[in-house]
Design a protein around this motif. Structure first.
Motif, mmCIF file in Angstrom:
data_model
loop_
_atom_site.group_PDB
_atom_site.id
_atom_site.type_symbol
_atom_site.label_atom_id
_atom_site.label_comp_id
_atom_site.label_asym_id
_atom_site.label_seq_id
_atom_site.Cartn_x
_atom_site.Cartn_y
_atom_site.Cartn_z
ATOM 1 N N UNK A 143 -40.751 90.684 -22.803
ATOM 2 C CA UNK A 143 -40.622 89.892 -21.563
ATOM 3 C C UNK A 143 -41.523 88.661 -21.590
ATOM 4 N N UNK A 144 -42.424 88.600 -22.577
ATOM 5 C CA UNK A 144 -43.424 87.523 -22.577
ATOM 6 C C UNK A 144 -42.895 86.193 -23.118
ATOM 7 N N UNK A 145 -41.676 86.231 -23.707
ATOM 8 C CA UNK A 145 -41.157 85.036 -24.405
ATOM 9 C C UNK A 145 -41.051 83.835 -23.469
ATOM 10 N N UNK A 146 -41.527 82.676 -23.946
ATOM 11 C CA UNK A 146 -41.458 81.435 -23.168
ATOM 12 C C UNK A 146 -40.470 80.441 -23.765
ATOM 13 N N UNK A 147 -39.658 80.880 -24.728
ATOM 14 C CA UNK A 147 -38.591 80.040 -25.294
ATOM 15 C C UNK A 147 -39.128 78.728 -25.874
ATOM 16 N N UNK A 213 -47.392 83.797 -27.917
ATOM 17 C CA UNK A 213 -47.545 84.875 -26.940
ATOM 18 C C UNK A 213 -47.855 86.202 -27.634
ATOM 19 N N UNK B 40 -39.310 75.451 -18.379
ATOM 20 C CA UNK B 40 -40.626 74.792 -18.518
ATOM 21 C C UNK B 40 -41.267 74.559 -17.158
ATOM 22 N N UNK B 140 -43.713 83.658 -14.164
ATOM 23 C CA UNK B 140 -42.940 83.603 -15.413
ATOM 24 C C UNK B 140 -41.695 84.483 -15.294
ATOM 25 N N UNK B 144 -37.888 83.098 -15.341
ATOM 26 C CA UNK B 144 -36.975 83.555 -16.393
ATOM 27 C C UNK B 144 -35.774 84.276 -15.777
#
Lengths: 234, 598
Positions: A143-147, A213, B40, B140, B144
């Protein structure tokens, strides 16, 4: 301390091919590489172009190659690099549009291909769907992915063929496949059980090293491979 | 130049914009325009939680949430709007969960909740667990999840399109003008309704939690169209930013039992003059002021401009025992290093990355940091923009999220209420804009709708002075931080107003290096600086004029709240020769103003 920031430059309106410009400046060991880029742009050459927003490693705008490694410029301090010559270049495997800015569309196309959203067509309860802390923990890492793309653009399989969905897309599939509330695992596993799905991963671990991350990406891909092979989610 | 036509245009793709886009697109042809890729957006930086009286961990009530928010606002919030938001809260949190949002969980599998500043059990006065959280990355997860839902529902996006202007015809919205960053080409979006969800403007200040992108674009554009900005003097300074960098350290740290410590090792928030009852969990304005006073009295660490935020298990357990804090089952509250790691993983990561400090082993050096705009584009609870003291609606123009002022936060926002505001009023704006679009026709576009925007860019591009935008920006941030910050005085703010006007003059004589069209980020940054300067002027003038202390607006020279004279919202219009001010009444339902004690 005095540092030299060497920046990859390419302006499609002026340049036939890329070159590098070097900027000398005073820096603190605790300065972010992003701070140096801002200084160079703000006081030496306003044409330097790069993406940035949050400046503390959560928005994913400023993935770039810093001294050869994929990193976020806002999460890399001068002292982390251990040298006073710093080279910044765009991430690899995506078309370069200007200086450090690459075309992220192919990356987001791959993201969208894995149905990266919650699927559960059963009527929702009046309150929350229940989920045990253990079941929630099962997919916490992904779930931590920030793309930001640091993983996918560090992957030799992706460089070789950008039809490969890449680590980030698989991470985002993993986040839903292993969510006990989600019912779309079969659909996603079918997408990933493809010539350009998980089997392009040859466990090189570049992605895991690149992830700002600290997501255990290679492990997540391995878990998806196992789910495909066994037909079981555990 | 290209022209597109949509019924509803949403500008901005953070929490409010995505929620608005999701809802508007259900019934109207909608596009979301954003200068960043949606994921972003700065909603993603929110950490601690979203407020809703679910009562999952202990007894809680919507009325308590409402009263706490009214009190937190120092009675400047509009009570009808606050009631609406707090009543919507549980339902909308469940809605987010149904969208798949991965909240942390209680042992029973319900959404986990933690204490946050200013949120209390109204009967005992003790902090209540009301902040629904997903570790320390709740924003976040919201960002998302909402983007994922937009992908699922095929919402149309124009990513990396910067809005430059709104098109107004016959006093109604007719669309927006944007620039496509990749090409430099202007795009006109002809629309029936425009929703501004452009976020805050924390980049006005030197030390800030805010992203580079937080330049108040929507407020600046509406100001230029004669729409006032409301309550701009109220800007929240979050107590705990990483020293010198301003990076946010969530209030959730104190929710988990962390305490603020001065140079003498005292937990100073417990002092009688600060917040003897809820101590470190007082409202943000109260804590930031206490920190400022401690530092002013030489009690900063080593005499410097920072204090310690201490969440080491031994410290947490010591003060939890002193406070008699208990778990929901009545057992004494204690934590281990592993508990801290699992509940605050990102905070620990930030501290290790930027400070080389492991918060489980050492305390964190923190200082107040510019964080959140309570003020903004005036709206009603439907998200409609209202343009005068009689709350006259401007047809087709909507705003939601930090860029708006409903006003649910009044003069000081409680933690967890920003994420709530985003989703509640993002939804309202989306639903109501789509409904408005169904019942109205497109206004005809003017002959050259992009004319004013094109001229504005040409002025920036062709300006041949010697000023660098980075120098002007740095000077603006410094004077605003020094004089329109946590504590304010007549002399300081007067100086700030003069300085901002000087900088606006110098801004006419900038010189840009980049003459290109492809990703001309320098041109974009210059345009954004123009917005920040306009907003800084409006903020400083609004603040200078309000001769009282209320919420986040604290004056050395007028230290008391003055309800007789100042229980009213500021409306500020930007004009050629400066800022014009007027005031409108606060809406009361059932909460009488009281002295605010924590």
């Amino acid at each position: 301390m005095q540092v030299t920031l060497k920046i990859f430059r390419y302006d499609p309106e002026k340049d036939k091919k890329p070159h590098y410009d070097a900027f000398k400046m005073e820096a603190e060991p605790t300065d972010r590489v992003l701070d140096l880029l801002e200084k160079a742009k703000g006081y030496q050459d306003g044409t330097i172009s790069f993406r940035r927003s949050c400046a503390h490693g959560v928005c994913g705008s400023d993935a770039m190659r810093i001294n050869g490694m994929n990193r976020l410029a806002c999460k890399t301090l001068v002292q982390d690099l251990g040298v006073n010559k710093i080279t910044v270049e765009p991430i690899l495997g995506l078309p370069i549009l200007k200086d450090l800015i690459v075309d992220m569309e192919p990356f987001f196309d791959n993201y969208r291909a894995v149905t990266p959203y919650f699927i559960n067509d059963e009527p929702a309860p009046a309150k929350e769907r229940l989920q045990s802390p253990e079941d929630r923990e099962r997919f916490d890492d992904t779930t931590k992915c920030i793309l930001c793309g640091a993983c996918t653009t560090s992957c030799p399989s992706f460089w070789a063929n950008d039809q490969y969905l890449g680590p980030s897309a698989i991470v985002n599939a993993h986040r839903f496949i292993f969510d006990s509330r989600d019912k779309g695992a079969a659909e996603r596993l079918a997408v990933l059980n493809d010539l350009f799905g998980v089997y392009r991963c040859h466990t090189i671990f570049n992605c895991t090293l690149a992830c700002p991350r600290e997501i255990q990406i290679t492990q997540a891909i391995g878990e998806v491979k196992k789910a495909i092979a066994t037909g079981k989610l555990d | 130049m290209k022209t597109h036509q949509f019924e509803v245009i949403v500008v901005g793709a953070g929490g409010a914009g995505l929620m608005a886009g999701l809802y508007a697109s259900k019934t109207a042809k909608t596009a979301v325009i954003s200068k960043l890729y949606p994921t972003r957006s700065h909603t993603g930086a929110a950490q601690g939680g979203i407020g809703a009286a679910l009562g999952n961990e202990e007894e809680d009530r919507t009325e308590w949430h409402t009263y706490d928010t009214v009190k937190g606002s120092d009675y400047l919030g509009d009570q009808d709007a606050i009631e609406f938001m707090c009543e919507e809260a549980p339902g909308i949190v469940y809605e987010l969960e149904h969208m798949g949002l991965p909240f942390s969980r209680t042992a029973e599998g319900r959404i986990a909740q933690r204490p946050f500043g200013g949120h209390t059990n109204n009967e005992t006065g003790v902090p209540v667990r009301r902040a629904c959280y997903a570790a320390d990355r709740t924003g976040h997860m919201i960002l998302q999840t909402l983007y994922q839902q937009c992908v699922k529902n095929n919402v149309t996006f124009f990513d990396e399109f910067q809005v430059l202007d709104m098109i107004v015809v016959n006093g109604k919205a007719a669309g927006v003008v944007t620039i496509e960053l990749a090409t430099g080409e202007l795009h006109v979006f002809h629309a029936k309704a425009v929703i501004f969800a452009t976020g805050g403007y924390g980049r006005v200040w030197e030390i800030t939690t805010n992203a580079y992108a937080n330049t108040g674009d929507g407020i600046a554009i509406t100001l230029r169209h004669g729409i006032p900005a409301e309550d701009m003097e109220f800007f929240q300074f979050h107590p705990t930013g990483i020293y010198k960098m301003g990076i946010l350290i969530t209030e959730g740290v104190r929710g988990e039992g962390g305490v603020l410590i001065n140079d003498k090792g005292e937990r100073f928030m417990a002092k009688e003059e600060y917040a003897p009852h809820v101590k470190d969990l007082a409202s943000r304005d109260v804590v930031s002021r206490a920190m400022y006073l401690e530092m002013k009295n030489g009690l900063g660490i080593g005499g410097k401009r920072y204090l310690y935020l201490d969440v080491r298990p031994e410290t947490v357990n010591k003060y939890a025992a002193l406070d008699g804090r208990t778990n929901p089952d009545g057992t004494p509250y204690t934590v281990t290093a592993d508990d801290i790691l699992s509940r605050l993983p990102d905070i620990i990561d930030f501290c290790k990355t930027y400070l080389g400090v492991d918060p489980v082993v050492d305390p964190m050096p923190v200082q107040p940091t510019a964080h959140y705009a309570m003020g903004g584009i005036p709206t009603n609870v439907k998200g409609e923009v209202v343009i005068d003291k009689k709350n006259t609606v401007m047809p087709g123009v909507y705003a939601a999220g930090e860029t708006s002022c409903v006003s649910v936060h009044g003069s000081n926002r409680l933690g967890t209420n920003s994420l709530l505001d985003l989703v509640v009023f993002g939804k309202q704006a989306g639903v109501n804009a789509a409904e408005y679009a169904r019942g109205t026709d497109f206004q005809p576009l003017p002959a050259d709708p992009a004319g004013p925007a094109r001229e504005q860019l040409a002025r920036l591009r062709n300006s041949s002075g010697a000023e660098r935008i980075s120098t002007i920006g740095t000077e603006m941030k410094a004077v605003m931080f020094d004089h329109v910050g946590v504590f304010r005085t007549e002399a300081g703010m007067t100086e700030a107003v003069e300085k901002i006007r000087e900088l606006k003059e110098r801004f006419k004589h900038i010189r840009l290096d980049d003459r290109g069209t492809v990703f001309n980020m320098e041109l974009l940054n210059a345009w954004e600086l123009g917005n920040l300067l306009d907003i800084a002027e409006v903020t400083a003038v609004s603040a200078l004029t309000r001769r009282e202390s209320r919420g986040a607006h604290a004056r050395d020279d007028y230290p008391e709240r003055n309800d007789k004279k100042w229980m009213k919202h500021t409306l500020a219009w930007l004009q050629e020769d400066g800022v014009k001010l007027d005031y409108k009444p606060v809406t009361f339902t059932k909460y009488e103003p009281k002295v605010r004690v924590y």
